[in-house]
Design a protein around this motif. Structure first.
Motif, PDB file in Angstrom:
ATOM      1  N   ALA A 139      39.399  49.869  40.063  1.00  0.00           N
ATOM      2  CA  ALA A 139      38.922  49.030  41.166  1.00  0.00           C
ATOM      3  C   ALA A 139      37.464  49.345  41.427  1.00  0.00           C
ATOM      4  O   ALA A 139      37.013  50.478  41.235  1.00  0.00           O
ATOM      5  CB  ALA A 139      39.756  49.269  42.422  1.00  0.00           C
ATOM      6  N   GLY A 140      36.716  48.329  41.821  1.00  0.00           N
ATOM      7  CA  GLY A 140      35.293  48.506  42.101  1.00  0.00           C
ATOM      8  C   GLY A 140      34.495  48.903  40.881  1.00  0.00           C
ATOM      9  O   GLY A 140      33.568  49.718  40.974  1.00  0.00           O
ATOM     10  N   LEU A 141      34.800  48.325  39.730  1.00  0.00           N
ATOM     11  CA  LEU A 141      34.190  48.778  38.471  1.00  0.00           C
ATOM     12  C   LEU A 141      32.932  47.997  38.089  1.00  0.00           C
ATOM     13  O   LEU A 141      32.361  48.273  37.037  1.00  0.00           O
ATOM     14  CB  LEU A 141      35.218  48.654  37.325  1.00  0.00           C
ATOM     15  CG  LEU A 141      36.524  49.430  37.494  1.00  0.00           C
ATOM     16  CD1 LEU A 141      37.407  49.274  36.270  1.00  0.00           C
ATOM     17  CD2 LEU A 141      36.254  50.893  37.772  1.00  0.00           C
ATOM     18  N   ASN A 142      32.505  47.034  38.884  1.00  0.00           N
ATOM     19  CA  ASN A 142      31.338  46.239  38.505  1.00  0.00           C
ATOM     20  C   ASN A 142      30.189  46.384  39.500  1.00  0.00           C
ATOM     21  O   ASN A 142      29.458  45.448  39.778  1.00  0.00           O
ATOM     22  CB  ASN A 142      31.731  44.757  38.377  1.00  0.00           C
ATOM     23  CG  ASN A 142      32.335  44.206  39.659  1.00  0.00           C
ATOM     24  OD1 ASN A 142      32.586  44.958  40.599  1.00  0.00           O
ATOM     25  ND2 ASN A 142      32.561  42.911  39.694  1.00  0.00           N
ATOM     26  N   GLN A 143      30.021  47.608  40.039  1.00  0.00           N
ATOM     27  CA  GLN A 143      28.914  47.862  40.954  1.00  0.00           C
ATOM     28  C   GLN A 143      28.053  49.003  40.407  1.00  0.00           C
ATOM     29  O   GLN A 143      28.416  49.658  39.419  1.00  0.00           O
ATOM     30  CB  GLN A 143      29.447  48.186  42.354  1.00  0.00           C
ATOM     31  CG  GLN A 143      30.535  49.244  42.382  1.00  0.00           C
ATOM     32  CD  GLN A 143      31.214  49.326  43.728  1.00  0.00           C
ATOM     33  OE1 GLN A 143      30.598  49.038  44.755  1.00  0.00           O
ATOM     34  NE2 GLN A 143      32.466  49.742  43.743  1.00  0.00           N
ATOM     35  N   ASN A 144      26.928  49.241  41.022  1.00  0.00           N
ATOM     36  CA  ASN A 144      25.980  50.227  40.493  1.00  0.00           C
ATOM     37  C   ASN A 144      26.561  51.630  40.450  1.00  0.00           C
ATOM     38  O   ASN A 144      26.132  52.456  39.639  1.00  0.00           O
ATOM     39  CB  ASN A 144      24.704  50.227  41.343  1.00  0.00           C
ATOM     40  CG  ASN A 144      23.917  48.938  41.195  1.00  0.00           C
ATOM     41  OD1 ASN A 144      24.023  48.267  40.159  1.00  0.00           O
ATOM     42  ND2 ASN A 144      23.136  48.577  42.213  1.00  0.00           N
ATOM     43  N   THR A 152      35.026  43.574  34.785  1.00  0.00           N
ATOM     44  CA  THR A 152      35.273  42.929  36.071  1.00  0.00           C
ATOM     45  C   THR A 152      35.468  44.005  37.118  1.00  0.00           C
ATOM     46  O   THR A 152      35.334  45.213  36.841  1.00  0.00           O
ATOM     47  CB  THR A 152      36.530  42.036  36.004  1.00  0.00           C
ATOM     48  OG1 THR A 152      37.693  42.869  35.849  1.00  0.00           O
ATOM     49  CG2 THR A 152      36.461  41.058  34.850  1.00  0.00           C
ATOM     50  N   ASP A 153      35.805  43.592  38.304  1.00  0.00           N
ATOM     51  CA  ASP A 153      36.036  44.540  39.382  1.00  0.00           C
ATOM     52  C   ASP A 153      37.202  45.467  39.091  1.00  0.00           C
ATOM     53  O   ASP A 153      37.240  46.599  39.581  1.00  0.00           O
ATOM     54  CB  ASP A 153      36.288  43.767  40.681  1.00  0.00           C
ATOM     55  CG  ASP A 153      36.508  44.709  41.871  1.00  0.00           C
ATOM     56  OD1 ASP A 153      37.672  44.827  42.306  1.00  0.00           O
ATOM     57  OD2 ASP A 153      35.526  45.317  42.334  1.00  0.00           O
ATOM     58  N   SER A 154      38.146  45.024  38.255  1.00  0.00           N
ATOM     59  CA  SER A 154      39.362  45.809  38.034  1.00  0.00           C
ATOM     60  C   SER A 154      39.607  46.186  36.582  1.00  0.00           C
ATOM     61  O   SER A 154      40.641  46.772  36.272  1.00  0.00           O
ATOM     62  CB  SER A 154      40.582  45.035  38.553  1.00  0.00           C
ATOM     63  OG  SER A 154      40.694  43.800  37.869  1.00  0.00           O
TER      64      SER A 154
END
Length: 444
Positions: free
Chosen positions: A273-278, A313-315
């Protein structure tokens, strides 16, 4: 499966075949001077006569010579007992009033078979010989009496249908009207009813295929530490070709692994989860000595050509273990973080999740290995002398029974006491087993 038939002549032909079989097995009096009851036959000793069984109308057989036994379909009506019966339809949910019982969904009219009763006129005719007529009719009566249930095979798909055969009682008046309708003088005749005949309906739409795989996705927002990125686990679907594979009947197989066991060149998934942020857009491999290696390059391009889905993606991360520079076989961990090295005070790292790296066995040449001079050879990537095992199903080969000709080739021979049969070749490096690819067959 379809119900019924499209051709009524299948029923007629089946009844005629029954009559022909009875005629062939019957002992006619044509070879005797007189029958057992002493009544003269008018037939010379040794003279035989044939009974010709047809499905022609009665008026057409008057022009034929010899003894004629004819079964003519002259009337068709809808069966009154089956016309409203829901004989087809898949099962549906139990009714609310009684959950222990089930109901059927009655399909529309085009998908219901047409139920029919067939009426046949059985007549015998032999010009100048009432004895031959009555002998032929006796054979037919015995035949139909002994076969009240008749089974017939539908030629198109070899389905077996069955129907009832009964004698119908008609008054002299009704029989006279029937003979007047066919413009023939009254002859010895009977009426038989065949029921129930189903005319094959239109095929219903096919049912949905059975579910083979169910994937459940849970919202990653419920993870407690997803704000900076959190990983859950790894997954791979292993596809391989089984030992029964032929060009006409492919034997393609697959299985799922969580955590993933990945060979060079294979793709796998990292979930979280939250894998597409800095704070989580970099991927790190944790080595057994505790150090880390940036393996973000394992992720395929972020914007692949349509219609392929995005690989980050985010997940989810979609990863491919490279064939060159891949870590040696063993158990590792993956985690995500920002682009700062792990010693930096501002470095961010998520939790870690395990996966395994296996050696790759080359499937080229098909699943069955052929020996050369009694020696079998397999090629691959990631073979490591001293840490490798080779097994035939559950039988482990000793180090002297398999050798390395190079770092990417294994050669082995079958043990002399190995029973005949087919064996899967299993390769393990650092106790991590490679995906199935090869089999051997011992016949002597």
């Amino acid at each position: 499966m379809p119900l019924g038939l499209l051709d009524l002549s299948i029923v007629t032909d089946r009844l005629i075949s029954l009559l022909n079989a009875s005629v062939q097995s019957s002992q006619l009096w044509s070879e005797e001077t007189t029958p057992p009851d002493g009544t003269p036959t008018g037939i010379n000793p040794g003279q035989r006569f044939d009974i010709n069984v047809t499905g022609l109308p009665p008026d057409e057989i008057r022009s034929l010579t010899g003894c004629q036994l004819n079964l003519y379909l002259f009337h068709v009506v809808q069966d009154s007992f089956q016309r409203n019966s829901p004989v087809t339809g898949p099962w549906t949910t139990p009714p609310v009033t009684d959950p222990t019982k089930t109901t059927t969904r009655v399909p529309p009219i085009p998908y219901q078979p047409l139920s029919l009763d067939l009426y046949y006129l059985l007549t015998a005719y032999a010009k100048g010989s009432y004895i031959q007529e009555q002998q032929a009719m006796s054979i037919a009566l015995k035949c139909f009496h002994e076969n009240p249930i008749v089974r017939s095979t539908v030629p198109i798909d070899n389905r077996v249908e069955e129907f009832c055969l009964t004698m119908e009682v008609e008054s002299v008046l009704e029989a006279g009207r029937l003979w007047q309708a066919i413009t023939s003088s009254l002859r010895l005749s009977l009426i038989y009813k065949v029921s129930v005949i189903f005319i094959e309906p239109k095929l219903p739409p096919p049912l949905a295929k059975q579910v083979q795989t169910v994937n459940l996705a849970v919202s990653p927002a419920s993870l407690p530490f997803a704000a900076a990125g959190q990983v859950i686990g790894t997954y791979i679907k292993v596809n391989y070709i089984g030992p029964n594979d032929t060009p006409s009947q492919p034997d393609h197989r697959s299985y799922d692994l969580l955590p993933a066991v990945v060979a060079p060149g294979q793709s796998f998934l990292l979930y979280g989860a939250g894998l597409n942020q800095n704070s989580s857009n970099r991927l790190y491999l944790l080595l057994p000595d505790g150090t880390e290696q940036d393996v973000t390059a394992w992720a395929t391009p972020t914007n692949p050509p349509s219609p392929a889905p995005p690989v980050q993606t985010d997940s989810r991360f979609t990863l491919v273990l490279p064939t060159t520079g891949a870590p040696v076989a063993g158990v590792y961990q993956l985690r995500v973080g920002n682009n700062l090295p792990s010693g930096d005070p501002n470095a961010i790292r998520s939790n870690a999740t395990p996966f395994s790296v296996a050696a790759w066995v080359d499937p080229t040449g098909g699943p069955l290995l052929s020996p050369v001079g009694g020696t079998y050879t397999i090629n691959g990537i990631g073979f490591s002398p001293g840490t490798m095992e080779v097994l035939l199903e559950t039988i482990a080969l000793t180090p002297g029974q398999f050798t390395f000709s190079s770092s990417n080739t294994i050669s082995f021979q079958l043990p002399g006491d190995l029973p005949n049969g087919r064996y899967g070749v299993r390769v393990r490096v650092n106790q991590v087993e490679s995906p199935p690819a090869k089999w051997v067959v011992k016949t002597s």
